[in-house]
Scaffold this motif. Sequence first.
Motif, PDB file in Angstrom:
ATOM      1  N   ALA A 173      15.857 -23.758 -42.002  1.00  0.00           N
ATOM      2  CA  ALA A 173      14.574 -24.292 -41.615  1.00  0.00           C
ATOM      3  C   ALA A 173      14.195 -24.639 -40.290  1.00  0.00           C
ATOM      4  O   ALA A 173      13.224 -25.155 -40.008  1.00  0.00           O
ATOM      5  N   MET A 174      15.299 -24.472 -39.723  1.00  0.00           N
ATOM      6  CA  MET A 174      15.339 -24.752 -38.075  1.00  0.00           C
ATOM      7  C   MET A 174      14.166 -24.271 -37.307  1.00  0.00           C
ATOM      8  O   MET A 174      13.704 -23.145 -37.559  1.00  0.00           O
ATOM      9  N   THR A 175      13.659 -25.033 -36.449  1.00  0.00           N
ATOM     10  CA  THR A 175      12.583 -24.418 -35.281  1.00  0.00           C
ATOM     11  C   THR A 175      13.538 -23.492 -34.433  1.00  0.00           C
ATOM     12  O   THR A 175      14.849 -23.980 -34.224  1.00  0.00           O
ATOM     13  N   PRO A 176      12.876 -22.762 -33.479  1.00  0.00           N
ATOM     14  CA  PRO A 176      13.401 -22.040 -32.620  1.00  0.00           C
ATOM     15  C   PRO A 176      14.070 -23.119 -31.685  1.00  0.00           C
ATOM     16  O   PRO A 176      15.118 -22.783 -31.109  1.00  0.00           O
ATOM     17  N   GLU A 177      13.481 -24.107 -31.250  1.00  0.00           N
ATOM     18  CA  GLU A 177      14.229 -25.225 -30.440  1.00  0.00           C
ATOM     19  C   GLU A 177      15.470 -25.935 -30.849  1.00  0.00           C
ATOM     20  O   GLU A 177      16.170 -25.920 -30.157  1.00  0.00           O
ATOM     21  N   VAL A 212      25.196 -16.541 -36.536  1.00  0.00           N
ATOM     22  CA  VAL A 212      24.157 -17.303 -36.998  1.00  0.00           C
ATOM     23  C   VAL A 212      23.356 -16.594 -38.414  1.00  0.00           C
ATOM     24  O   VAL A 212      23.103 -15.427 -38.154  1.00  0.00           O
ATOM     25  N   ASN A 213      23.086 -17.409 -39.379  1.00  0.00           N
ATOM     26  CA  ASN A 213      22.579 -17.042 -40.421  1.00  0.00           C
ATOM     27  C   ASN A 213      20.991 -17.384 -40.316  1.00  0.00           C
ATOM     28  O   ASN A 213      20.684 -18.356 -40.221  1.00  0.00           O
ATOM     29  N   LEU A 214      20.257 -16.345 -40.456  1.00  0.00           N
ATOM     30  CA  LEU A 214      18.782 -16.490 -40.745  1.00  0.00           C
ATOM     31  C   LEU A 214      18.220 -16.180 -41.901  1.00  0.00           C
ATOM     32  O   LEU A 214      18.649 -15.183 -42.368  1.00  0.00           O
ATOM     33  N   ILE A 215      17.013 -16.550 -42.336  1.00  0.00           N
ATOM     34  CA  ILE A 215      16.429 -16.394 -43.471  1.00  0.00           C
ATOM     35  C   ILE A 215      15.148 -15.753 -43.189  1.00  0.00           C
ATOM     36  O   ILE A 215      14.385 -15.809 -42.204  1.00  0.00           O
ATOM     37  N   THR A 216      14.932 -14.562 -44.189  1.00  0.00           N
ATOM     38  CA  THR A 216      14.122 -13.343 -43.486  1.00  0.00           C
ATOM     39  C   THR A 216      12.574 -13.858 -43.697  1.00  0.00           C
ATOM     40  O   THR A 216      11.902 -13.471 -43.015  1.00  0.00           O
ATOM     41  N   MET A 217      12.534 -15.003 -44.504  1.00  0.00           N
ATOM     42  CA  MET A 217      11.213 -15.469 -44.700  1.00  0.00           C
ATOM     43  C   MET A 217      10.757 -16.656 -43.866  1.00  0.00           C
ATOM     44  O   MET A 217       9.519 -17.037 -43.792  1.00  0.00           O
ATOM     45  N   HIS A 218      11.647 -16.627 -42.903  1.00  0.00           N
ATOM     46  CA  HIS A 218      11.372 -17.999 -42.030  1.00  0.00           C
ATOM     47  C   HIS A 218       9.921 -17.440 -41.053  1.00  0.00           C
ATOM     48  O   HIS A 218      10.089 -16.162 -40.402  1.00  0.00           O
ATOM     49  N   PRO A 219       8.648 -18.376 -40.949  1.00  0.00           N
ATOM     50  CA  PRO A 219       7.592 -17.773 -40.153  1.00  0.00           C
ATOM     51  C   PRO A 219       7.971 -17.537 -38.820  1.00  0.00           C
ATOM     52  O   PRO A 219       7.139 -16.625 -38.199  1.00  0.00           O
ATOM     53  N   ASP A 220       9.117 -18.080 -38.027  1.00  0.00           N
ATOM     54  CA  ASP A 220       9.256 -17.937 -36.554  1.00  0.00           C
ATOM     55  C   ASP A 220      10.533 -17.061 -36.589  1.00  0.00           C
ATOM     56  O   ASP A 220      11.312 -17.087 -35.587  1.00  0.00           O
ATOM     57  N   LEU A 221      10.841 -16.006 -37.745  1.00  0.00           N
ATOM     58  CA  LEU A 221      11.774 -15.072 -37.523  1.00  0.00           C
ATOM     59  C   LEU A 221      12.002 -14.511 -35.993  1.00  0.00           C
ATOM     60  O   LEU A 221      13.389 -14.317 -35.680  1.00  0.00           O
ATOM     61  N   ASP A 222      11.220 -13.611 -35.742  1.00  0.00           N
ATOM     62  CA  ASP A 222      11.202 -13.190 -34.341  1.00  0.00           C
ATOM     63  C   ASP A 222      11.699 -13.957 -33.216  1.00  0.00           C
ATOM     64  O   ASP A 222      12.472 -13.759 -32.339  1.00  0.00           O
ATOM     65  N   ALA A 223      11.093 -15.494 -33.132  1.00  0.00           N
ATOM     66  CA  ALA A 223      11.536 -16.440 -31.993  1.00  0.00           C
ATOM     67  C   ALA A 223      12.905 -16.756 -31.963  1.00  0.00           C
ATOM     68  O   ALA A 223      13.654 -16.973 -31.228  1.00  0.00           O
ATOM     69  N   LEU A 224      13.361 -16.961 -33.518  1.00  0.00           N
ATOM     70  CA  LEU A 224      14.769 -17.124 -33.844  1.00  0.00           C
ATOM     71  C   LEU A 224      15.729 -15.828 -33.306  1.00  0.00           C
ATOM     72  O   LEU A 224      16.910 -16.403 -32.805  1.00  0.00           O
ATOM     73  N   ILE A 225      15.266 -14.681 -33.554  1.00  0.00           N
ATOM     74  CA  ILE A 225      16.182 -13.611 -33.074  1.00  0.00           C
ATOM     75  C   ILE A 225      16.210 -13.627 -31.597  1.00  0.00           C
ATOM     76  O   ILE A 225      17.500 -13.353 -30.801  1.00  0.00           O
ATOM     77  N   ASP A 226      15.035 -13.823 -30.788  1.00  0.00           N
ATOM     78  CA  ASP A 226      15.285 -14.231 -29.483  1.00  0.00           C
ATOM     79  C   ASP A 226      16.157 -15.276 -28.885  1.00  0.00           C
ATOM     80  O   ASP A 226      16.719 -14.954 -27.837  1.00  0.00           O
ATOM     81  N   PRO A 244      13.461  -7.176 -43.121  1.00  0.00           N
ATOM     82  CA  PRO A 244      12.290  -6.346 -42.562  1.00  0.00           C
ATOM     83  C   PRO A 244      12.655  -5.420 -41.643  1.00  0.00           C
ATOM     84  O   PRO A 244      13.516  -5.931 -40.612  1.00  0.00           O
ATOM     85  N   GLY A 245      12.435  -4.042 -41.412  1.00  0.00           N
ATOM     86  CA  GLY A 245      12.904  -3.094 -40.517  1.00  0.00           C
ATOM     87  C   GLY A 245      12.577  -3.523 -39.033  1.00  0.00           C
ATOM     88  O   GLY A 245      13.352  -3.443 -38.349  1.00  0.00           O
ATOM     89  N   LYS A 246      11.503  -4.242 -38.698  1.00  0.00           N
ATOM     90  CA  LYS A 246      11.073  -4.961 -37.711  1.00  0.00           C
ATOM     91  C   LYS A 246      12.170  -5.759 -37.169  1.00  0.00           C
ATOM     92  O   LYS A 246      12.760  -5.652 -35.751  1.00  0.00           O
ATOM     93  N   ALA A 247      12.844  -6.685 -37.699  1.00  0.00           N
ATOM     94  CA  ALA A 247      13.677  -7.560 -37.506  1.00  0.00           C
ATOM     95  C   ALA A 247      15.123  -6.764 -37.395  1.00  0.00           C
ATOM     96  O   ALA A 247      15.870  -7.340 -36.270  1.00  0.00           O
ATOM     97  N   ILE A 248      15.431  -5.875 -37.928  1.00  0.00           N
ATOM     98  CA  ILE A 248      16.579  -5.016 -37.923  1.00  0.00           C
ATOM     99  C   ILE A 248      16.599  -4.614 -36.474  1.00  0.00           C
ATOM    100  O   ILE A 248      17.664  -4.477 -35.601  1.00  0.00           O
ATOM    101  N   GLU A 249      15.453  -3.553 -36.267  1.00  0.00           N
ATOM    102  CA  GLU A 249      15.283  -3.196 -34.922  1.00  0.00           C
ATOM    103  C   GLU A 249      15.487  -4.075 -33.620  1.00  0.00           C
ATOM    104  O   GLU A 249      16.342  -3.942 -32.625  1.00  0.00           O
ATOM    105  N   ARG A 250      14.818  -5.326 -33.712  1.00  0.00           N
ATOM    106  CA  ARG A 250      15.167  -6.349 -32.633  1.00  0.00           C
ATOM    107  C   ARG A 250      16.519  -6.840 -32.619  1.00  0.00           C
ATOM    108  O   ARG A 250      17.005  -7.124 -31.357  1.00  0.00           O
ATOM    109  N   ILE A 251      17.231  -7.040 -33.729  1.00  0.00           N
ATOM    110  CA  ILE A 251      18.623  -7.625 -33.823  1.00  0.00           C
ATOM    111  C   ILE A 251      19.576  -6.550 -33.082  1.00  0.00           C
ATOM    112  O   ILE A 251      20.183  -6.774 -32.183  1.00  0.00           O
TER     113      ILE A 251
END
Length: 351
Positions: free
Chosen positions: A69-73, A92-106, A124-131
């Motif tokens: 549940a970490m914030t991007p910061e 890094v392990n990320l949780i798909t349901m995290h509301p800030d998933l895109d920011a965490l990927i960045d 989600p497909g969008k997350a796969i593409e970004r990663i």
Amino acid sequence: MSGEGLIAEPRPMPGGTGAARLAELMKRGTDFLGCQTAIMGGAMSWVSERNLVSAISNAGGFGVIACGAMTPELLDTEIAETKKRTNKPFGVNLITMHPDLDALIDICARHEVGHIVLAGGLPPGKAIERIKGNGAKLIAFAPALALAKKLKRSGVDALVVEGMEAGGHIGPVSTSVLAQEILPSMAEEMPVFVAGGIGRGEAIAAYLEMGAVGVQIGTRLVCATESIAHENFKKMFIRASARDAVPSVQIDPRLPVIPVRALKNREMENFAAKQREVADLLDKGSVEMAEAQLQIEHYWAGALKRAVIDGDVESGSVMAGQSVGMVKKEEPVADILAELVDEAAAALETR
């Protein structure tokens, strides 16, 4: 009945053929991860942080930060601090349901993290593409063969097959059954790591011979010297047997809650009450299903922190896999990994 004394001590390895065979079976895994030994550290919230993760990588394994549940910061800081402690690869392990998933990927992309593990459901497909677009290798969990094939089609680079013997969030199927279902079909197509209930090297050897390229281990590493887990938390692990690690019970079928395996304590009863509370909010229309599930996740994060950081092992969650019975003492990560490797090589030597 205790399992002590039922497993023979590793035999000598004349000529080192067992060690050579182990390196051969792990080669796809070590090449994929960029490390010496294809043993990934399981991502355990509050435990898999900079100290343990860097120790695993420095010892030749592959450490994985549990973002949870970490914030991007906070994740930004954690990655930076881990990089100060090791120059070896880690993920890094990320949780798909995290509301800030895109920011965490960045954040991971900015730090040039080479491997990202996505957990908590189909990515989600969008997350796969970004990663993938950022150049990182993507690892995902496959709880069934059909989903393993779907993940491969989606562009995932490697799979983790994790059974219900694991600690923390679990599925309904055992590791041995999942391995038999998935490895024969997928092992040649992509790297597959096996996880859940692995406490000795003999099991590692067996899964490698079935086609796995490596394993993921969490419970055995909780009591590492480098682990920041509270002394009370570690003592519970050392005293526990396999049967003490039990799954949580779903109270209301309308609220789909992924079971969590943890050591029996008062917290298991508290979680039942929390489920009733959230289910009541659903009934009243006060929250949507996604928000209800997120409340459950935040609840677990808080309960786990109470146990791991504060040492409250009664009203906190002591998440542990069934291999907890094989945790006998506190010792350095390097010693734990070396013992597992020696046991695996000795088992292969006797084949």
